[in-house]
Scaffold this active site. Structure first.
Site: not given
Length: 237
Positions: A8, A129
């Site tokens: 990330d 998500d």
């Protein structure tokens, strides 16, 4: 099952978050390419990369980092975060990226999903998500009243073949994946399901493999040393 080590990115640097909270960002490595090379040496064939700045800014913010990994390593790179337009998708497709992940737009702009899947096929995946089973968007800062399986079925109807599912409450916690939700999703749709969030050790990898998941994203577990990437890749061959 495919093992996806994760990188990330915030401001060009590899970080990890706790439950998606940007205030918890912790830099986990100095150099992105060095980290990616380590994944190659462990036997990984893919890398999962997220533009965290892009997810908040709603535009490509760290694209150069991703294309450099694609250009300088043999890894297949999948990228999510900040992808909002056909131009974004086309940019990544023309710069060596193997797959893009549409996140917030799956809920907010389903026409983009429909159009992009029609044009680019399997190059386009969707990231769903959720927290307590309900979809969250915009870098997990906005909640909705849409159940994750309902959204997955909508995506399946549009021709989406690959879904990355993250239980936000598990992300970065090293507390194990949400097998119950992952198995329910895997049974509800025909799409390939990649598990994200909570993977801690080799037992988690084996559980996901034995439940016929398509892939598993491993981030914090690799950086903290609770999961040996080479071992994870080996048991999934």
């Amino acid at each position: 099952m495919i093992i996806f080590p994760a990188i990330d990115i915030i401001k060009g640097k590899p970080v990890r978050l706790f439950k998606g909270d940007f205030s918890t960002a912790e830099q986990v490595a100095d150099d992105v390419l060095e980290t990616a090379d380590g994944f190659v040496k462990a036997g990984a064939q893919w890398v999962h990369m997220v533009d965290l700045d892009g997810s908040l800014q709603k535009k490509r913010a760290n694209a150069k980092v991703f294309t450099e990994v694609a250009a300088n390593t043999p890894l297949k790179v999948e990228v999510g975060g900040g992808i909002r337009t056909m131009q974004d998708i086309d940019y990544y497709r023309n710069n060596g990226i193997a797959r893009v992940i549409l996140g917030s737009v799956a809920l907010k702009n389903p026409d983009l999903v429909k159009t992009s899947v029609k044009e680019f096929g399997d190059f386009v995946a969707v990231g769903i998500d959720a927290k307590h089973g309900f979809v969250a968007t915009e870098g997990w800062t906005e909640k909705s009243d849409i159940n994750f399986i309902e959204l997955a079925k909508r995506m399946e109807d549009m021709g989406v073949k690959t879904i990355i599912y993250t239980d936000i409450s598990k992300d970065g916690t090293l507390s194990g994946p949400n097998l119950e939700q992952l198995c329910a999703l895997n049974e509800a749709v025909s799409c390939d399901i990649t598990a994200s969030g909570g993977v801690t050790n080799i037992d988690d990898i084996i559980s996901l493999r034995d439940n016929s998941l398509y892939g598993a994203i491993c981030g914090k577990s690799i950086y903290k040393g609770t999961l040996n990437l080479a071992e994870a890749v080996e048991v999934c061959k």
